[in-house]
Scaffold this motif. Structure first.
Motif, short mmCIF file in Angstrom:
data_model
loop_
_atom_site.label_atom_id
_atom_site.label_comp_id
_atom_site.label_asym_id
_atom_site.label_seq_id
_atom_site.Cartn_x
_atom_site.Cartn_y
_atom_site.Cartn_z
N UNK A 186 0.84 -1.06 -0.31
CA UNK A 186 0.12 -0.09 0.20
C UNK A 186 0.89 1.50 -0.10
N UNK A 187 0.15 2.25 -0.38
CA UNK A 187 0.87 3.54 -0.29
C UNK A 187 1.01 4.26 0.57
N UNK A 188 0.20 4.67 1.60
CA UNK A 188 0.62 4.99 2.46
C UNK A 188 1.74 4.10 3.83
N UNK A 189 1.43 2.33 3.47
CA UNK A 189 2.71 1.49 4.43
C UNK A 189 4.26 2.58 3.40
N UNK A 190 4.65 2.01 2.88
CA UNK A 190 5.47 2.84 1.91
C UNK A 190 5.51 4.30 2.37
N UNK A 191 5.06 5.14 2.57
CA UNK A 191 4.78 6.50 2.79
C UNK A 191 5.90 6.22 4.45
N UNK A 192 5.36 5.93 5.09
CA UNK A 192 6.20 5.34 7.11
C UNK A 192 7.01 4.77 6.29
N UNK A 193 7.51 3.81 5.30
CA UNK A 193 8.77 3.27 5.52
C UNK A 193 9.82 4.31 5.30
N UNK A 194 9.74 4.52 4.16
CA UNK A 194 10.32 5.61 4.26
C UNK A 194 10.68 7.05 4.88
N UNK A 195 10.16 7.33 5.43
CA UNK A 195 9.93 8.26 6.80
C UNK A 195 10.70 7.55 7.77
N UNK A 196 10.30 6.38 8.39
CA UNK A 196 11.66 6.10 9.27
C UNK A 196 13.40 5.46 8.69
N UNK A 197 13.01 5.05 7.45
CA UNK A 197 14.05 4.85 6.49
C UNK A 197 15.09 6.04 6.63
N UNK A 198 14.50 6.73 6.08
CA UNK A 198 15.36 8.57 6.21
C UNK A 198 15.68 9.13 7.50
N UNK A 199 14.77 8.88 7.98
CA UNK A 199 14.77 9.92 9.39
C UNK A 199 14.56 9.10 11.39
N UNK A 200 14.56 7.90 10.88
CA UNK A 200 13.83 7.13 12.30
C UNK A 200 13.42 7.63 12.89
N UNK A 201 12.78 8.71 12.60
CA UNK A 201 11.76 9.30 14.35
C UNK A 201 10.47 9.43 12.98
N UNK A 202 9.30 9.76 13.60
CA UNK A 202 7.90 10.09 13.72
C UNK A 202 7.30 11.58 12.97
N UNK A 203 6.29 11.52 12.43
CA UNK A 203 6.14 13.31 11.94
C UNK A 203 6.19 13.92 12.83
N UNK A 204 5.66 14.96 12.91
CA UNK A 204 5.56 15.79 13.83
C UNK A 204 4.32 16.91 13.60
N UNK A 205 4.00 16.99 12.29
CA UNK A 205 3.18 18.31 11.98
C UNK A 205 1.65 17.41 11.97
N UNK A 206 0.88 18.83 11.77
CA UNK A 206 -0.58 17.96 12.81
C UNK A 206 -1.66 19.08 11.45
N UNK A 207 -2.13 18.18 10.45
CA UNK A 207 -2.86 18.89 10.41
C UNK A 207 -4.47 18.15 10.05
N UNK A 208 -4.90 18.55 11.39
CA UNK A 208 -6.23 17.28 10.65
C UNK A 208 -7.58 19.03 10.74
N UNK A 209 -6.98 19.90 10.51
CA UNK A 209 -8.00 21.13 9.13
C UNK A 209 -8.23 21.39 10.73
N UNK A 210 -9.77 22.98 10.29
CA UNK A 210 -10.16 23.73 11.17
C UNK A 210 -8.65 24.93 11.17
N UNK A 211 -9.91 25.22 12.08
CA UNK A 211 -8.96 26.51 12.63
C UNK A 211 -8.08 26.69 14.51
N UNK A 212 -8.70 25.75 14.64
CA UNK A 212 -7.64 25.02 15.57
C UNK A 212 -6.67 24.49 15.58
N UNK A 213 -6.43 23.41 13.93
CA UNK A 213 -5.46 22.78 13.15
C UNK A 213 -4.21 24.18 13.62
N UNK A 214 -4.52 24.75 12.77
CA UNK A 214 -3.97 26.16 12.29
C UNK A 214 -3.40 27.25 13.74
#
Length: 364
Positions: free
Chosen positions: A40-68
């Protein structure tokens, strides 16, 4: 493979929870299992992030004024400075990182590793730093020079012979900023961009490599040539797999009967007559003799099969569209890219829309 989709999704959910709990090793294990079960594309992206950096995504874009509002307090939105030679912005951390590279005393300090660091540690460090200092991502003054220094340091230390020579030389020659003529021995035989593409672009440098010597770039031809095999037997061995594939493909086409219909969106060889199913109005193409061969109950049963195949294809394509869209969201969250996030929001899922339309008509 299709029957493994549910188990693959379960593995992805476990991996996502592990990343949230700062357990990248566990996440990688389950993501690799998910890819073996059902890529799947989702698993591929997560594996790429782990392989390149070894840590998890830091940003939250859940939408709405609260996320901004949360974004305004995040690392992505920290106060930015303007570079003197470019209109693009950069952060104070990026500027400090460039200064650290410039003040490094040797190649090991540039890469942030010990002098006895093994090859895999050098590789991990290079991956992380190359992404951090690439000119497309880091616009701080001196970032391009730092990127070149990182590439040169890795290219030298990853070469066993050059690394041995480098370790044996004096401190003056080892200093990255040394202008000693002998320091040319510790210049990489590959440009920083070519090295970066080897790691992240899926390709290898061209036959002409850009060599950086004393801060200047020159172009040179690679002197190494691949040895040529001689003799008819060697040639036969090389082309044999291709011949086998051609023969097997030809035999399979002869032995397998052609399908009765085609679900393509346009006429093709042997399928020139366009028809619509009676129930769902699904378009499909058939041959010229179709009308005389399929009538009454046979036609009704065939059209039921056509509709089932069409809906099955829609489900598969819908699932793939959702995975691709989710992958875009993951990349946007990790890199803190609001433009990418907006593109992900606008990305359509036409197969899902068509599937919903058909489902509504069946229950209407």
């Amino acid at each position: 493979m299709e029957v493994n989709r549910g188990e693959a999704e379960r593995c992805i959910d476990i991996a996502t929870a592990a990343l949230t709990n700062d357990q990248p090793d566990k996440a990688q294990k389950f993501l690799e299992k998910a890819q073996r079960l059902f890529p799947t594309e989702k698993a591929k992206v997560l594996l790429e992030l782990i392989a390149k950096n070894g840590f998890t995504p830091r940003h939250d874009f859940s939408g709405g004024s609260g996320s901004r509002q949360r974004q305004s307090n995040s690392e992505y939105a920290r106060p930015e400075e303007k570079s003197s030679d470019t209109s693009k912005s950069y952060t104070a951390d990026q500027l400090d990182a460039v200064k650290r590279i410039k003040q490094s005393k040797d190649f090991y300090e540039i890469l942030g590793v010990q002098a006895d660091a093994p090859e895999d540690e050098l590789k991990r460090s290079y991956r992380k730093l190359a992404l951090k200092f690439h000119p497309d991502k880091n616009h701080a003054p001196g970032a391009t020079e730092a990127f070149k220094a990182i590439g040169n340091a890795y290219a030298v230390l990853s070469n066993a012979k050059k690394r041995q020579q480098y370790d044996q030389c004096g401190e003056e020659k080892k200093h990255p900023s040394s202008n000693s003529p002998d320091n040319g021995n510790f210049e990489a035989d590959i440009s920083p961009e070519d090295l970066f593409n080897m790691f992240f672009g899926g390709g290898y440098p061209s036959s002409s490599a850009n060599v950086y010597t004393n801060g200047r770039m020159r172009s040179q031809r690679r002197g190494r040539r691949e040895p040529q095999r001689e003799g008819g037997l060697a040639l036969l061995v090389q082309v044999m797999p291709i011949l086998i594939l051609v023969i097997v493909s030809a035999l399979s086409q002869i032995m397998v009967n052609s399908p009765t219909y085609s679900l393509s969106f346009r006429p093709s060889a042997g399928y020139t007559q366009r028809r619509l199913t009676m129930n769902l109005k699904v378009p499909y193409y058939v041959g010229e003799q179709f009308a005389s061969e399929f009538t009454g109950l046979n036609l009704k049963n065939l059209e039921r099969t056509v509709e089932e195949d069409f809906v099955s294809n829609l489900r598969d394509n819908c699932w793939k569209e959702k995975q691709q869209k989710e992958g875009m969201f993951y990349r946007a969250r990790y890199f803190g890219d609001t433009d990418q996030y907006q593109r992900a929001q606008r990305a359509g899922t036409p197969s899902c829309a068509k599937l919903s339309e058909i489902t509504a008509s069946l229950h209407g």
